[in-house]
Design a protein around this motif. Sequence first.
Motif, short mmCIF file in Angstrom:
data_model
loop_
_atom_site.label_atom_id
_atom_site.label_comp_id
_atom_site.label_asym_id
_atom_site.label_seq_id
_atom_site.Cartn_x
_atom_site.Cartn_y
_atom_site.Cartn_z
N ASN A 38 -9.78 -14.05 73.53
CA ASN A 38 -10.02 -15.71 73.42
C ASN A 38 -11.07 -16.19 72.42
O ASN A 38 -11.56 -17.27 72.72
CB ASN A 38 -9.81 -16.26 74.73
CG ASN A 38 -11.03 -15.68 75.47
OD1 ASN A 38 -11.44 -14.75 75.09
ND2 ASN A 38 -11.54 -16.54 76.49
N ILE A 39 -11.37 -15.51 71.76
CA ILE A 39 -12.48 -15.80 70.67
C ILE A 39 -12.05 -16.72 69.46
O ILE A 39 -10.96 -16.54 69.04
CB ILE A 39 -13.50 -14.47 70.13
CG1 ILE A 39 -14.69 -14.74 69.82
CG2 ILE A 39 -12.55 -14.04 69.03
CD1 ILE A 39 -15.78 -13.71 69.49
N PHE A 40 -12.92 -17.74 69.51
CA PHE A 40 -13.03 -18.53 68.08
C PHE A 40 -14.21 -18.34 67.23
O PHE A 40 -15.29 -18.63 67.77
CB PHE A 40 -13.03 -20.17 68.52
CG PHE A 40 -11.51 -20.45 68.93
CD1 PHE A 40 -10.60 -19.77 69.83
CD2 PHE A 40 -10.78 -21.65 68.36
CE1 PHE A 40 -9.25 -20.14 70.07
CE2 PHE A 40 -9.31 -21.92 68.58
CZ PHE A 40 -8.73 -21.29 69.55
N LEU A 41 -14.01 -17.71 65.85
CA LEU A 41 -15.06 -17.59 65.18
C LEU A 41 -15.27 -18.73 64.18
O LEU A 41 -14.33 -19.04 63.69
CB LEU A 41 -15.10 -16.39 64.60
CG LEU A 41 -14.96 -15.01 65.36
CD1 LEU A 41 -14.64 -13.87 64.77
CD2 LEU A 41 -16.36 -14.77 66.14
N MET A 42 -16.65 -19.06 64.36
CA MET A 42 -17.20 -20.20 63.29
C MET A 42 -18.11 -19.85 62.38
O MET A 42 -18.99 -18.95 62.87
CB MET A 42 -17.38 -21.41 63.92
CG MET A 42 -15.98 -22.18 64.74
SD MET A 42 -16.50 -23.59 65.65
CE MET A 42 -16.82 -25.03 64.45
N PHE A 72 -20.96 -24.54 63.06
CA PHE A 72 -21.15 -24.58 64.38
C PHE A 72 -22.40 -25.64 64.80
O PHE A 72 -22.25 -26.34 65.54
CB PHE A 72 -21.32 -23.20 65.17
CG PHE A 72 -21.44 -23.09 66.60
CD1 PHE A 72 -22.37 -23.75 67.34
CD2 PHE A 72 -20.25 -22.51 67.22
CE1 PHE A 72 -22.32 -23.62 68.50
CE2 PHE A 72 -20.18 -22.23 68.65
CZ PHE A 72 -21.22 -22.95 69.25
N GLN A 73 -23.50 -25.05 64.16
CA GLN A 73 -24.47 -26.07 64.27
C GLN A 73 -24.47 -27.30 64.32
O GLN A 73 -24.97 -28.20 64.95
CB GLN A 73 -25.86 -25.32 63.92
CG GLN A 73 -26.20 -24.04 64.52
CD GLN A 73 -27.34 -23.35 63.63
OE1 GLN A 73 -27.61 -23.73 62.72
NE2 GLN A 73 -28.39 -22.52 64.45
N GLU A 74 -23.94 -27.58 63.19
CA GLU A 74 -23.93 -29.01 62.63
C GLU A 74 -22.67 -29.59 63.48
O GLU A 74 -22.86 -30.82 64.09
CB GLU A 74 -23.29 -28.97 61.13
CG GLU A 74 -23.55 -30.26 60.52
CD GLU A 74 -23.45 -30.38 59.05
OE1 GLU A 74 -23.57 -29.41 58.39
OE2 GLU A 74 -23.09 -31.55 58.55
N TYR A 75 -21.56 -29.22 63.56
CA TYR A 75 -20.51 -29.69 64.34
C TYR A 75 -20.59 -30.25 65.90
O TYR A 75 -20.39 -31.18 66.19
CB TYR A 75 -19.33 -28.90 64.20
CG TYR A 75 -18.02 -29.56 64.35
CD1 TYR A 75 -17.70 -30.90 63.94
CD2 TYR A 75 -17.11 -28.84 65.30
CE1 TYR A 75 -16.45 -31.24 64.24
CE2 TYR A 75 -15.78 -29.32 65.62
CZ TYR A 75 -15.47 -30.64 65.21
OH TYR A 75 -14.30 -31.30 65.28
N PHE A 76 -21.51 -29.14 66.52
CA PHE A 76 -21.70 -29.32 67.75
C PHE A 76 -22.96 -29.83 68.27
O PHE A 76 -23.60 -29.92 69.31
CB PHE A 76 -21.34 -27.99 68.78
CG PHE A 76 -20.02 -27.45 68.65
CD1 PHE A 76 -19.09 -28.42 69.03
CD2 PHE A 76 -19.77 -26.30 67.94
CE1 PHE A 76 -17.65 -28.09 69.02
CE2 PHE A 76 -18.53 -25.60 67.82
CZ PHE A 76 -17.22 -26.52 68.42
N GLY A 77 -23.63 -30.17 67.42
CA GLY A 77 -25.01 -30.74 67.58
C GLY A 77 -26.16 -29.89 67.84
O GLY A 77 -26.67 -30.20 68.84
N ASP A 132 -13.83 -18.94 74.14
CA ASP A 132 -14.90 -18.45 73.71
C ASP A 132 -15.53 -18.84 72.27
O ASP A 132 -14.97 -18.13 71.30
CB ASP A 132 -15.42 -17.05 74.05
CG ASP A 132 -16.69 -16.47 73.91
OD1 ASP A 132 -17.72 -17.44 74.20
OD2 ASP A 132 -16.84 -15.45 73.83
N ILE A 133 -16.47 -19.90 71.90
CA ILE A 133 -16.57 -20.27 70.51
C ILE A 133 -17.94 -19.74 70.08
O ILE A 133 -18.87 -19.64 70.87
CB ILE A 133 -16.59 -21.96 70.45
CG1 ILE A 133 -15.71 -22.35 71.20
CG2 ILE A 133 -16.61 -22.20 68.87
CD1 ILE A 133 -15.58 -23.87 71.10
N GLN A 134 -17.81 -18.89 68.92
CA GLN A 134 -19.02 -18.12 68.43
C GLN A 134 -19.25 -18.62 66.97
O GLN A 134 -18.35 -18.37 66.22
CB GLN A 134 -18.82 -16.72 68.60
CG GLN A 134 -18.78 -16.16 70.05
CD GLN A 134 -19.10 -14.68 70.17
OE1 GLN A 134 -19.52 -14.02 69.11
NE2 GLN A 134 -18.86 -14.21 71.35
N GLY A 135 -20.59 -18.97 66.78
CA GLY A 135 -21.01 -19.32 65.43
C GLY A 135 -21.66 -18.02 64.96
O GLY A 135 -22.62 -17.49 65.59
#
Lengths: 214, 842
Positions: free
Chosen positions: B182-186, B191-196, B106-109
Amino acid sequence: MVTLEGVQKYYGTAHVLKGVDLKLGKGEFVAVTGSSGSGKSTLLNIIGGMDRPDAGKIFVDRNEISSYDDEKLTLYRRKKIGFVFQFFNLLPNITVIENVRIPLLLNGSRDEEMAHAFVSRVGLEGREDSYPHELSGGEQQRVAIARALVHDPDIILADEPTGSLDSSTGRAIMGLLTRLREETGKTILLVTHEEYISRYASRVLKIRDGIIRQ
Amino acid sequence: MTLTELIKVMVLKNMKREKFLTVLSVIGVALGIGLFTGVKAASDKAISSFEADIRGTNPYTNFEILDTAGTDFQEEIYRTVRKIAQNSFPVLKVEGYLPEIKSAIDIQGIDLIRTAGFLKLSPGRGSSFENYFRGLNSAIITRAFASSHSLKRGDIARAFVYDKEFSLRVSDIVDDASLPSNIFLMDLGNFQEYFGKTGYLTRIDAEADETTVSEIKKILPPSLSIGKKEAAIRNQKSLIKSFRYNLQFVSLIAILVGIFLLYNTIFISVVKRRTEIGILRGLGASKKTVVLIFMIQGLILGIAGSMLGILIGQVTAYFSVTAVEKTITSMYRAVSITDYFIPKTDIALALALGVLVSLIASAAPSFEAARIRPNESTREGTFEGGHRRMRRAYALAGLVLIALGCAVSYIDYHSMPYDFPFLAYAGILFIIFGFTLLSPSYLSLVLSGLGRPVEKLFTSVGVITVGDIKGSVYRFSVALMSVAISSALIFALLTLIFSFRNSLKAWINKNIAADVYVKPASCRSNFCFFPLSDELIKTVEGMPEVAGVDRFRTLQIDFQGRKVVAGFGDREIRRRSGDVGLAEEERRAERDFGTDRIIGVSKFLGIKFDLKVGDTVELRTPRGVQKFVVYDIFSSYSTTSGFVYLDRKWLMKYWGLDDATQFAVYLRKGADVPAFISRINEILRPRFSLSITNNAQLREHVLSIFDRTFAITYAIELISIIVSLIGVINTLLALVIEKKREITILRYLGGSWGQIRAKLVLSAGIVGVTGIFLGGIMGPLMSVIFIEVINKVSFGWEIHFHIPFYYLSIVTAVLFLITLSAGLIPLNVAKGVDPKRLISFE
Ligand SMILES: Nc1ncnc2c1ncn2[C@@H]1O[C@H](COP(=O)(O)OP(=O)(O)O)[C@@H](O)[C@H]1O
Ligand SMILES: [Mg+2]
């Protein structure tokens, strides 16, 4: 010390005791004889608080035990009575010393010394940790006698204590009982159908047709 | 206390002498309790990982702002919100998948600096905050995740996110138990930039009171809503609760079998020690003491059982975590459970359960024991006599209970007073107890009918055995019931599983008709919520062998006030591509109802809202409330939270969306499917990471999820079989011990071991046959309740009743053979008997 007045007992329609009157003095050794099925065990069970009469009264030390409820009877058996049975009735899965300790434990005493002392007094020193099935019939009855005396009851009730023993072992058991009675001064009521056993007693009564005859 | 001394002498010694019986009972109790605890722990872990996910990274926030359709929204609104609620935090999140370690994440920005305090980030320790921002792909992970997948700071992990592949760098590891593991914090900006996803947010967490909330409400556009986190948590929890309750209920039945076993053990102990109890009473032991002796014996067995059960539960939890994780992931959304240790509260629960089980099991036999008269030692009494007089009353009470159980289940079926099928659970328990009370009458009835033929068939052994069982109807009834319950459970569960699997296959045949299915590799659930790139779909549509692409969009919508999943498919494409069955159905419905505003509703919602075909329902859309006519109430096996189906044209019209979250491809006649798949793989691989399956694979996948879900059920069945067999062995063993003298006499009289064996096996056989037969009546009754009531209330899946006679007869035969061989174990005990000891006892 023990008084029975007109005690009657029915099993279904069978009238087993038809009005038994009996007086036991303190320290007396009384034997009741009678044929098989004459109601000896029934009489003993009623005096011992294992069963209740259908009519009549039983006094022990002026207390009317025939009016006791189950709880009081349990206490009465626990404190006042020592039983010796024909088939020993030892608890099979525990040792000699544990068997002897049971009455003490039920009376709230953890006194192990006392139990050991009684095992020695019946001549079984060294057999404390044996199990009943490792003992001979005579030895088992000795354990039963120790168990009947260990908690210092007032009355010993013995139901054909030699009934399943050969005569010489039987004599030895009777010798032991007599000796212990002399030492402790207990009241003993013994029932038997064997003539020679009654000779150990100080008084012999006969039960026939549900009535005690002198 | 002299009582402890008495217990030592009267209880512990006895248990030591009967090691085999004791160990058997302990194992029986342990299996039931272990299963219960393990399954509970596993599903609780799943629930708490759900909860942690909603609570999010800001523990003090109590409200969340979300898009009503479940999509991401424009971030401008955050500025306004922040002016009203100081403590509000923007979150942008997405599900990802790490292919190397096969784990959903679960990736969270988030705003790292503002949340640092809550998260116990440690920028001072050899690194600085800059570290988190350096490199767009920096992510902070949890200690639990790092250690279970052996990841270190600086490691790079390949990750599928949206429909593409990325790499993530572990920049730090935090130790925070309140975070989902299972969290990935960014950092949000990264996040916005990397994943568009520049300019988008998924959620705003806010700490607010009622007045602040009403102020926020005023400024929110209609597509956004603010709600309590607690409510969301409750909602999510209730989704998997039905899943959990059902597993727990079935394992409760395994415990029930354990109770029978324990009851059996104590009861037998009482019967066997009747003479001893009489002696003890004669020596002045009170009734209370006798009750205590047996209750404590039960308690010791129960507690020992639950301690062993905790160990077994730990093993069960380990294995069921995977099954629970996979099922919940495909039904609802990705969860990852890294920790499978049973928590302290569940350990306490297991112990309490052990105490409860032993009290229930030993109460009746203990009071039975207290009724033994002091002079019973001198004369044989009939122990079973008292029961015999009561047999009629028992049977009557049993019939009443069975009727009550059916009635209660029917009420649940008819009016569903609760969200969960508690009444049906109670109904099944009533039915089991009813049959228990009925069993002695049943057994003696069978014996009087069966007696003759058995006696004829097995001659003297038959006569002795039937006489024996007749003399101990109650003891045998208990063994019979253990067999009956576990065979009923097997019948019921197998019927459920087979009916379910068949219905699912029919559904698959009707619904999985396209040639190829495509969804993002990052999405592990049946439904995905993140839109695919237009470019991707255009590419596929442009390929020569493609006849049509059915673009499918899932969205969360408000259906009659309840959040449900809506699926939007393209009917025209399907019709043109040859999948005419469903399309025709819709066309017919449009003609019949005179409108094209039609909606298909899953059975679960149909039941919850009491809907019929032709009813009108309301959907809240960004363009206001819209009415639709229900044209179909269908089974949805893909989710249990409720699902509706609409045509794509409404997606455009009312939600203003024209994207797809997954799609199905129809190929031209005669096209080579494998060749097509490898070709699109070749073209798309470099830019997209997708999960592409052909028709057969998807069908297989759906069935494999099903099988995995029911793997736990198989374990439960197996365990209840084992426990009930222990019950049979236990009864026969006790009978052997009780009849030791008789056996010895039989030996003296010239009886062979063969005859004794025949007698034991025949006893076991009679218990087996009568028990299985009773189970054959109880089982179908239970399966009807499972399918028609429990399933209806908790899931609303369409399950057509189907009894798998072939499998059932094989299982029955095996069960019967095992029961027969259970009769052989006591023989060895009988052989080990020391004759001297027996003779000198009486
Ligand atoms: N519990 C009982 N139920 C029915 N009959 C009994 C019971 N106890 C004793 N009896 C009967 O009462 C009579 C006296 O028995 P009992 O007192 O044991 O005699 P004894 O000890 O003198 O041999 C016998 O006929 C016996 O069958
Ligand atoms: Mg007698």
